[in-house]
Design a protein around this motif. Structure first.
Motif, PDB file in Angstrom:
ATOM      1  N   ALA A   1      14.896 -10.208  21.237  1.00  0.00           N
ATOM      2  CA  ALA A   1      13.997 -10.672  21.808  1.00  0.00           C
ATOM      3  C   ALA A   1      12.370 -10.872  20.669  1.00  0.00           C
ATOM      4  CB  ALA A   1      13.600 -11.248  23.234  1.00  0.00           C
ATOM      5  N   PRO A   2      11.688 -12.020  20.901  1.00  0.00           N
ATOM      6  CA  PRO A   2      10.016 -11.479  20.539  1.00  0.00           C
ATOM      7  C   PRO A   2       9.890 -10.495  21.210  1.00  0.00           C
ATOM      8  CG  PRO A   2      11.221 -14.013  20.803  1.00  0.00           C
ATOM      9  CD  PRO A   2      12.335 -13.516  20.820  1.00  0.00           C
TER      10      PRO A   2
ATOM     11  N   GLN B   1      20.222 -17.077  14.620  1.00  0.00           N
ATOM     12  CA  GLN B   1      18.850 -17.472  16.272  1.00  0.00           C
ATOM     13  C   GLN B   1      19.134 -18.259  17.101  1.00  0.00           C
ATOM     14  OE1 GLN B   1      15.145 -16.373  16.592  1.00  0.00           O
ATOM     15  NE2 GLN B   1      16.127 -17.503  18.277  1.00  0.00           N
ATOM     16  N   VAL B   2      19.275 -17.622  18.577  1.00  0.00           N
ATOM     17  CA  VAL B   2      19.466 -18.429  19.716  1.00  0.00           C
ATOM     18  C   VAL B   2      18.675 -19.038  20.274  1.00  0.00           C
ATOM     19  CG1 VAL B   2      21.255 -18.470  22.076  1.00  0.00           C
ATOM     20  CG2 VAL B   2      22.684 -17.990  19.435  1.00  0.00           C
ATOM     21  N   THR B   3      18.250 -20.176  20.632  1.00  0.00           N
ATOM     22  CA  THR B   3      17.501 -20.633  21.863  1.00  0.00           C
ATOM     23  C   THR B   3      17.928 -21.398  22.389  1.00  0.00           C
ATOM     24  OG1 THR B   3      15.689 -20.080  19.768  1.00  0.00           O
ATOM     25  CG2 THR B   3      15.659 -21.848  21.684  1.00  0.00           C
TER      26      THR B   3
ATOM     27  N   VAL C   1      20.020 -24.493  22.171  1.00  0.00           N
ATOM     28  CA  VAL C   1      20.919 -25.383  23.721  1.00  0.00           C
ATOM     29  C   VAL C   1      19.642 -25.310  24.594  1.00  0.00           C
ATOM     30  CG1 VAL C   1      23.054 -24.969  22.588  1.00  0.00           C
ATOM     31  CG2 VAL C   1      21.874 -23.555  24.246  1.00  0.00           C
ATOM     32  N   GLN C   2      20.613 -26.033  25.207  1.00  0.00           N
ATOM     33  CA  GLN C   2      20.159 -26.438  26.718  1.00  0.00           C
ATOM     34  C   GLN C   2      20.283 -25.323  27.798  1.00  0.00           C
ATOM     35  OE1 GLN C   2      19.967 -29.959  28.129  1.00  0.00           O
ATOM     36  NE2 GLN C   2      18.440 -30.732  26.541  1.00  0.00           N
TER      37      GLN C   2
ATOM     38  N   PRO D   1      17.473 -19.203  29.142  1.00  0.00           N
ATOM     39  CA  PRO D   1      16.278 -18.903  28.404  1.00  0.00           C
ATOM     40  C   PRO D   1      15.633 -17.705  28.088  1.00  0.00           C
ATOM     41  CG  PRO D   1      15.422 -21.032  29.842  1.00  0.00           C
ATOM     42  CD  PRO D   1      16.428 -20.262  30.179  1.00  0.00           C
ATOM     43  N   GLU D   2      16.407 -16.643  29.209  1.00  0.00           N
ATOM     44  CA  GLU D   2      16.189 -15.038  28.503  1.00  0.00           C
ATOM     45  C   GLU D   2      17.419 -14.673  27.792  1.00  0.00           C
ATOM     46  OE1 GLU D   2      14.143 -16.255  31.854  1.00  0.00           O
ATOM     47  OE2 GLU D   2      16.412 -16.836  31.882  1.00  0.00           O
ATOM     48  N   ASP D   3      18.093 -15.560  27.100  1.00  0.00           N
ATOM     49  CA  ASP D   3      19.233 -15.111  26.860  1.00  0.00           C
ATOM     50  C   ASP D   3      18.323 -15.726  25.311  1.00  0.00           C
ATOM     51  OD1 ASP D   3      21.285 -16.574  28.681  1.00  0.00           O
ATOM     52  OD2 ASP D   3      20.456 -13.979  28.155  1.00  0.00           O
ATOM     53  N   THR D   4      17.300 -15.637  25.026  1.00  0.00           N
ATOM     54  CA  THR D   4      17.214 -16.590  23.719  1.00  0.00           C
ATOM     55  C   THR D   4      16.317 -15.100  22.864  1.00  0.00           C
ATOM     56  OG1 THR D   4      15.873 -18.671  24.535  1.00  0.00           O
ATOM     57  CG2 THR D   4      14.844 -17.168  22.493  1.00  0.00           C
TER      58      THR D   4
END
Length: 124
Positions: free
Chosen positions: A40-41, A119-121, A12-13, A88-91
């Motif tokens: 997160a990675p 996965q949430v990106t 998502v954006q 993006p920090e929620d990825t």
């Protein structure tokens, strides 16, 4: 034995919303506190949100408070995480988990069963 299966992740954006689901089978779902964690990675698995066995009590990490909402439907053996205003920090990979207690549980060591993750990106 408890089986947990997450779904609803995706790409998502920034500013978008997603709703994750966690379907449970096996042991009586309605007696267990439940929670969401994420990883997160390159980082450790961190607590996101938790809910008591009957849904009356919830608790959130500061980083998601006001944006995420945890809920459950014991009749459907399903837990949810509604995520708004994503950034993006929620990825991360998001995991649902079942606790050995009925109350809200914050610590990882209070959870006995884990799903495989979804996965949430969030793109900027």
């Amino acid at each position: 034995q408890v089986q947990l299966v997450e779904s609803g992740g995706g790409l998502v954006q920034t500013g978008d919303s997603l709703r994750l689901s966690c379907a449970a089978s096996g042991r009586t779902f309605s007696n267990a506190g439940m929670g969401w964690f994420r990883q997160a990675p390159g980082k450790g698995r961190e607590f996101v949100a938790a809910i008591s066995w009957n849904g009356d009590s919830t608790y959130y990490a500061d980083s998601v408070k006001g944006r995420f909402t945890i809920s459950r439907d014991n009749a459907k053996n399903t837990m949810y995480l509604l995520m708004n205003s994503l950034n993006p920090e929620d990825t991360a990979v998001y995991y649902c988990a079942a606790a050995r207690v009925t109350r809200v549980a914050v610590n990882r060591n209070e959870y006995d069963y884990w799903g495989q993750g979804t996965q949430v990106t969030v793109s900027s």
